[in-house]
Design an enzyme around this catalytic site. Structure first.
Site, short mmCIF file in Angstrom:
data_model
loop_
_atom_site.label_atom_id
_atom_site.label_comp_id
_atom_site.label_asym_id
_atom_site.label_seq_id
_atom_site.Cartn_x
_atom_site.Cartn_y
_atom_site.Cartn_z
N GLU A 70 37.05 7.27 13.51
CA GLU A 70 35.68 7.30 12.99
C GLU A 70 35.02 8.65 13.22
OE1 GLU A 70 32.94 4.33 14.53
OE2 GLU A 70 31.43 4.95 13.08
N ASP A 90 38.51 3.06 16.09
CA ASP A 90 37.06 3.09 16.31
C ASP A 90 36.85 3.08 17.81
OD1 ASP A 90 34.36 2.89 16.39
OD2 ASP A 90 34.20 1.32 14.86
N ILE A 92 34.14 3.21 19.63
CA ILE A 92 33.10 2.24 20.02
C ILE A 92 32.69 1.51 18.75
CG2 ILE A 92 30.78 1.86 20.95
CD1 ILE A 92 31.03 4.34 22.63
N ASP A 93 33.17 0.30 18.57
CA ASP A 93 32.68 -0.49 17.45
C ASP A 93 31.49 -1.28 17.98
OD1 ASP A 93 32.69 -1.29 14.77
OD2 ASP A 93 33.46 -3.23 15.38
N THR A 95 28.26 0.76 18.03
CA THR A 95 27.56 1.88 18.67
C THR A 95 26.08 1.55 18.87
OG1 THR A 95 29.13 3.45 17.74
CG2 THR A 95 27.03 4.35 18.46
N ASP A 220 36.64 -0.05 11.45
CA ASP A 220 35.95 -1.24 11.97
C ASP A 220 36.82 -2.49 11.84
OD1 ASP A 220 33.42 0.13 12.34
OD2 ASP A 220 33.06 -0.04 10.18
C1 LIP Z 1 29.53 -0.87 12.83
C2 LIP Z 1 30.15 -2.24 12.55
C3 LIP Z 1 29.03 -3.21 12.26
C4 LIP Z 1 28.57 -2.84 10.89
C5 LIP Z 1 28.08 -1.40 10.82
C6 LIP Z 1 29.04 -0.42 11.48
P1 LIP Z 1 30.14 1.25 14.39
O1 LIP Z 1 30.49 0.03 13.35
O2 LIP Z 1 31.06 -2.73 13.36
O3 LIP Z 1 29.49 -4.53 12.22
O4 LIP Z 1 27.56 -3.69 10.45
O5 LIP Z 1 27.91 -1.08 9.47
O6 LIP Z 1 30.10 -0.07 10.65
O7 LIP Z 1 29.40 2.26 13.57
O8 LIP Z 1 29.33 0.71 15.49
O9 LIP Z 1 31.47 1.74 14.79
#
Ligand code: LIP
Length: 278
Positions: A70, A90, A92-93, A95, A220
């Protein structure tokens, strides 16, 4: 999964655990927030540091492999899925959750060969839960096998989705209209953990029947897709076609009956593919 990828899988689990500890420790300090595509698309130094840590560790062991990360893509690296063994990361999924201390935060690592997912690892680092799925070998959470829910009636289900980071009025209206239609099927409830990877692990665990979102990225959902499939679930495009990792849209569910019912209600909107910029 061919046994040749077992070493890569073991490495992914180890590095996800290590990365998750860095994320957990960082939660104790003040988090400095930066922005990417918009004021609600957040990134922190920890996202960047953790992605570098994962990539450096994997590169050392598997120097010929490719990466889609990412934060590397945000820094201008190509987002290209080739036939080469590719780690889709990713760091930190969730963030936004991380920034606010909302405790669903995952390190997500998917691994694809010839564009097919071989395994996925999602480490929910605050809960300290390690979710995995290896092609042909099942899905597990901390050694316990995962199975999707057996429910066939959508009106007894919990459906997961997210509101995403697009604040365009037309898009937001479509997202709410879809949610309203699904809520009023009716279903028992709509939930969202704030991380696509964790949402997909909830489907794999049988805690929810489905998760759908338009606007997510390959990092993600790559790991989650491998885990859902290995738990006996299905993954589709939001138009009912085959799942396309780079399309930025996806429905996963415990079975095709539930997936099809959700697909019927989704107001699809356009998003640029992850691999649009060559
Ligand atoms: C997030 C996702 C979340 C989604 C956001 C974003 P990040 O990932 O996991 O569910 O709604 O659009 O993509 O940016 O925290 O890695």
């Amino acid at each position: 999964m061919a046994d040749q990828w077992q070493e890569a899988f073991d490495h992914a689990v180890a590095v996800a655990r290590k990365a998750g500890k860095v994320v957990r420790d960082a939660l104790q300090n003040e988090v400095k927030v930066m922005h990417k595509s918009s004021s609600v698309d957040l990134v922190t130094k920890t996202d960047q540091k953790v992605e570098k840590l994962i990539i450096a560790s994997v590169k050392e062991k598997f120097p010929t492999h490719s990466f889609i990360g990412e934060e590397s893509v945000a820094e201008g690296h190509k987002c290209e899925l080739t036939d080469n063994p590719t780690w889709i990361i990713d760091p930190i999924d969730g963030t936004t959750n991380f920034v606010h201390g909302f405790p669903f935060i995952a390190v997500s690592i998917g691994f694809a060969v010839k564009k097919e997912l071989e395994f996925g690892v999602v480490y929910s680092c605050v809960e300290d839960k390690m979710y995995t799925g290896q092609r042909g070998k099942g899905a597990y959470c901390d050694g316990v096998q995962l199975n999707v829910s057996a429910l066939k009636e959508i009106n007894h289900s919990i459906i997961l989705s997210e509101l995403g980071s697009n604040r365009d009025t037309i898009v937001v209206n479509k997202i709410f209209s879809t949610m309203q239609k699904i809520l009023c099927i009716p279903v028992h409830g709509i939930r969202g953990c704030g991380t696509a990877a964790t949402n997909m692990c909830m489907v794999a665990s049988g805690a929810a029947e489905a998760f759908f979102e338009i606007g997510i990225h390959c990092w993600d959902i790559a790991a989650g897709a491998a885990i859902v499939r290995e738990a006996g679930g299905v993954v589709f495009d939001v138009d009912g076609g085959p799942f396309d990792l780079m399309s930025r849209r996806m429905v996963c569910a415990n079975n095709k009956i539930i997936a099809d019912r959700i697909i019927k209600e989704i107001d699809v909107f356009h998003v640029e593919r992850d691999d649009a910029k060559k």
